[in-house]
Design an enzyme around this catalytic site. Structure first.
Site, PDB file in Angstrom:
ATOM      1  CG  HIS A 168     -48.758  68.451 -69.289  1.00 22.16           C
ATOM      2  ND1 HIS A 168     -48.293  67.414 -70.051  1.00 22.16           N
ATOM      3  CD2 HIS A 168     -49.608  67.889 -68.396  1.00 22.16           C
ATOM      4  CE1 HIS A 168     -48.839  66.276 -69.645  1.00 22.16           C
ATOM      5  NE2 HIS A 168     -49.648  66.548 -68.643  1.00 22.16           N
ATOM      6  CG  ASP A 380     -42.849  74.639 -75.142  1.00 23.53           C
ATOM      7  OD1 ASP A 380     -43.862  74.200 -74.584  1.00 23.53           O
ATOM      8  OD2 ASP A 380     -42.678  74.642 -76.374  1.00 23.53           O
TER       9      ASP A 380
HETATM   10  C1  GDG Z   1     -47.862  71.101 -73.766  1.00 20.62           C
HETATM   11  C2  GDG Z   1     -46.758  72.051 -73.266  1.00 20.62           C
HETATM   12  C3  GDG Z   1     -45.207  70.083 -73.133  1.00 20.62           C
HETATM   13  C4  GDG Z   1     -47.304  69.000 -83.866  1.00 20.62           C
HETATM   14  N1  GDG Z   1     -47.587  69.211 -85.164  1.00 20.62           N
HETATM   15  C5  GDG Z   1     -48.361  68.188 -85.562  1.00 20.62           C
HETATM   16  C6  GDG Z   1     -48.529  67.331 -84.496  1.00 20.62           C
HETATM   17  N2  GDG Z   1     -47.890  67.848 -83.476  1.00 20.62           N
HETATM   18  C7  GDG Z   1     -47.781  67.216 -82.144  1.00 20.62           C
HETATM   19  C8  GDG Z   1     -46.331  66.932 -81.874  1.00 20.62           C
HETATM   20  C9  GDG Z   1     -46.255  66.955 -80.366  1.00 20.62           C
HETATM   21  C10 GDG Z   1     -47.419  67.861 -79.975  1.00 20.62           C
HETATM   22  O1  GDG Z   1     -48.225  68.082 -81.136  1.00 20.62           O
HETATM   23  C11 GDG Z   1     -46.946  69.223 -79.502  1.00 20.62           C
HETATM   24  O2  GDG Z   1     -46.359  69.053 -78.245  1.00 20.62           O
HETATM   25  P1  GDG Z   1     -45.424  70.142 -77.550  1.00 20.62           P
HETATM   26  O3  GDG Z   1     -44.830  69.530 -76.349  1.00 20.62           O
HETATM   27  O4  GDG Z   1     -44.380  70.565 -78.522  1.00 20.62           O
HETATM   28  O5  GDG Z   1     -46.351  71.397 -77.225  1.00 20.62           O
HETATM   29  P2  GDG Z   1     -47.817  71.655 -76.527  1.00 20.62           P
HETATM   30  O6  GDG Z   1     -48.919  71.136 -77.369  1.00 20.62           O
HETATM   31  O7  GDG Z   1     -47.852  73.114 -76.259  1.00 20.62           O
HETATM   32  O8  GDG Z   1     -47.801  70.814 -75.173  1.00 20.62           O
HETATM   33  C12 GDG Z   1     -45.396  71.506 -73.681  1.00 20.62           C
HETATM   34  C13 GDG Z   1     -46.392  69.219 -73.490  1.00 20.62           C
HETATM   35  O9  GDG Z   1     -47.642  69.822 -73.109  1.00 20.62           O
HETATM   36  C14 GDG Z   1     -46.288  67.836 -72.833  1.00 20.62           C
HETATM   37  O10 GDG Z   1     -46.141  67.952 -71.464  1.00 20.62           O
HETATM   38  O11 GDG Z   1     -44.061  69.532 -73.745  1.00 20.62           O
HETATM   39  O12 GDG Z   1     -44.375  72.331 -73.166  1.00 20.62           O
HETATM   40  O13 GDG Z   1     -46.943  73.362 -73.794  1.00 20.62           O
HETATM   41  O14 GDG Z   1     -46.452  65.677 -79.842  1.00 20.62           O
HETATM   42  O15 GDG Z   1     -46.028  65.704 -82.466  1.00 20.62           O
HETATM   43  N3  GDG Z   1     -49.231  66.198 -84.570  1.00 20.62           N
HETATM   44  C15 GDG Z   1     -49.784  65.890 -85.780  1.00 20.62           C
HETATM   45  N4  GDG Z   1     -49.673  66.701 -86.862  1.00 20.62           N
HETATM   46  C16 GDG Z   1     -48.964  67.843 -86.804  1.00 20.62           C
HETATM   47  O16 GDG Z   1     -48.852  68.560 -87.790  1.00 20.62           O
HETATM   48  N5  GDG Z   1     -50.468  64.737 -85.900  1.00 20.62           N
END
Ligand code: GDG
Length: 486
Positions: A168, A380
């Protein structure tokens, strides 16, 4: 149909002790869970992972937490030392910073590697206990890169039809990867999978460069975007599979009555202002301090923005036990304090800062209410927040400022406004550009981005990965329903 077995470090929820015989269950926040949970809910299968507490796993609360999941849950237990050395240690003090090009943040403590191997072996044992020969085994992410090697060492892997892996996070270029003391052992372990999936073309290029430099015995055969590595008499497939989101569920959620009302309330709290959203897990790779500096710089250099723009920055607590994360929070707190201290008036506070996760309804309301999204990770794998923002723009407006180093930039350029997350002045200028962009231009760009995010959604992602995997097993059929969703 072959059963799907998902293996990831964490289960999609965390158990926590709230006193003697009292347990709380909290949904895990993060990209992996957001993406994989809808797939297993739809198809059924098994999820193997750690429920987030060290020591013995309480069976009663676990059964309670998973009763309505719609798939089997197999917990893996970690001791406190293993949690410290495998999870906080090798995974999050070595691999995470290194793979995000932040080598100075790495702690190459030698004791971490044996702990990493040992825990990966435990996951391999859990697979052996739970998998049948035809199962499709899909291991996820940087915590578990040694699992296939552990399975092969146990020789039962011959009975398993396909061992597949998806990373990821980004895969770093050779100059960075070569700092890793276990570089050869780690690549050797990864080459024990049959299919390796990475997020972007850039990650695939980096991986192949590392294989060529570190593993001279491996032969790389590439035709267009198909890559096969021949290694130790086996063939390993490699490809890029940009992860998507469940577009329909975000879009429908954003249109719901409750979210619409909440979003209107939010807008009404900031009259005459454009709202700009940042939302991230607390992580130094997300570029939050530079983003705040860019916002400060924009307020300094473009006084017209004062009183007319508000940055809503949500930071979801994460890995706070690691000292660097704790220090990092202090840095964000100070910057927010500085900006608000310098620029606030009796009727306007420039940064609205939440250090907590929002519930889904509230998160969607923020996506809907904010005219701009400002997403600037240093690096990312993908960044799902950028895609979720587009899916929730049901009025097809809004502008996205996005780091050129987020995996999502590969799919969303040129309609996202790409920035270098290290260049504070350029980011400030881009805020000014986005702030003044005409509604027509915002809408034309947003429509195109939404088209991509809708089409290349999470079901498309899983289908592409399983289709590549079915080449290996020749038995794993694609599901028509999920194909139609795309
Ligand atoms: C890893 C990789 C890759 C955020 N704030 C809240 C909340 N979120 C959720 C979002 C989103 C998730 O958390 C964050 O996902 P990201 O992709 O932006 O980042 P990572 O957690 O670092 O994920 C990344 C991912 O894996 C998938 O392959 O994209 O690059 O680092 O879904 O919605 N959820 C809630 N409250 C919040 O305040 N419920």
């Amino acid at each position: 149909m072959n059963r799907l077995i998902i293996v990831s470090n964490r289960l999609p929820f965390a158990l926590d002790s709230a006193g003697e015989d009292l347990w709380t269950v909290t949904p895990a926040v993060g990209g992996l869970v957001s993406a994989v949970e809808p797939i297993l809910r739809e198809r059924g299968g098994t999820w193997i992972g750690w429920p987030g507490i060290p020591g013995k796993i309480p069976q009663g609360p676990l059964a309670e937490a998973t009763r309505d999941a719609g798939y089997n849950v197999v917990p893996v237990a970690l001791s406190e030392t293993e949690r410290n050395e495998f999870y906080y240690g090798y995974s999050n003090e070595v691999i995470w910073p290194l793979f995000h090009d932040l080598q100075n943040f790495c702690n190459f403590e030698p004791a971490y590697w044996p702990a990493y191997k040992q825990v990966n072996e435990r996951y391999a044992d859990a697979i052996i206990r739970n998998a049948r020969p035809d199962d499709f085994i899909w291991v996820h992410d940087y915590h578990l890169m040694y699992v296939a090697q552990a399975l092969r060492e146990r020789s039962t892997s011959q009975n398993l039809s396909a061992l597949t892996f998806f990373l990821h996070i980004p895969f770093p270029p050779y100059d960075i990867f070569s700092k890793l003391p276990q570089q050869r052992r780690l690549l050797h372990a990864l080459l024990q999978f049959d299919l390796l999936g990475l997020q972007t073309r850039r990650d695939v290029r980096n991986f192949l460069q590392c294989v060529r430099r570190v593993m001279p015995d491996a032969k790389v055969l590439s035709r267009g975007e198909t890559h096969v590595i021949r290694f130790e008499k086996r063939k390993i497939q490699l490809g890029h599979f940009p992860i998507g989101i469940d577009f329909d569920s975000f879009e429908n959620g954003a249109k719901s009555e409750a979210v619409t009302q909440r979003s209107q309330q939010l807008r009404a709290s900031f009259p005459d202002c454009q709202l700009m959203l940042g939302s991230d897990r607390l992580d130094y790779s997300k570029g939050i301090p530079e983003r705040l500096r860019a916002f400060r710089n924009a307020l300094e250099r473009y006084p017209e923005l004062r009183g007319r723009i508000v940055l809503i920055q949500i930071v979801v607590p994460s890995r706070v036990e690691i000292p660097r994360y704790h220090e990092f929070k202090g840095q964000i707190d100070r910057l927010v304090g500085d900006i608000n201290g310098r620029f606030s008036t009796s009727t306007w506070i420039p940064v609205q800062y939440h250090f907590r996760g929002l519930d889904r309804e509230n998160l969607l309301a923020h996506y809907r209410a904010c005219d701009l999204a400002f997403i600037t990770p240093h690096k990312d794998g993908m960044n799902l927040v950028a895609k979720e923002y587009c899916a929730c723009r049901t009025d097809e407006d809004g502008a996205l400022i996005l780091s050129q180093f987020a995996g999502a930039a590969e799919q969303l350029k040129p309609d996202a406004l790409l920035v270098n997350p290290y260049d504070v002045e350029q980011m400030a200028d881009t805020i000014w550009t986005a702030f003044r962009m005409s509604e027509e231009e915002r809408s034309a760009r947003m429509k195109r981005m939404r088209r991509v995010v809708r089409k290349e959604n999470v079901f498309w992602w899983v289908d592409s990965f399983l289709a590549a995997g079915s080449q290996l097993t020749k038995k794993f059929p694609r599901r028509r329903r999920t194909l139609l969703k795309g």
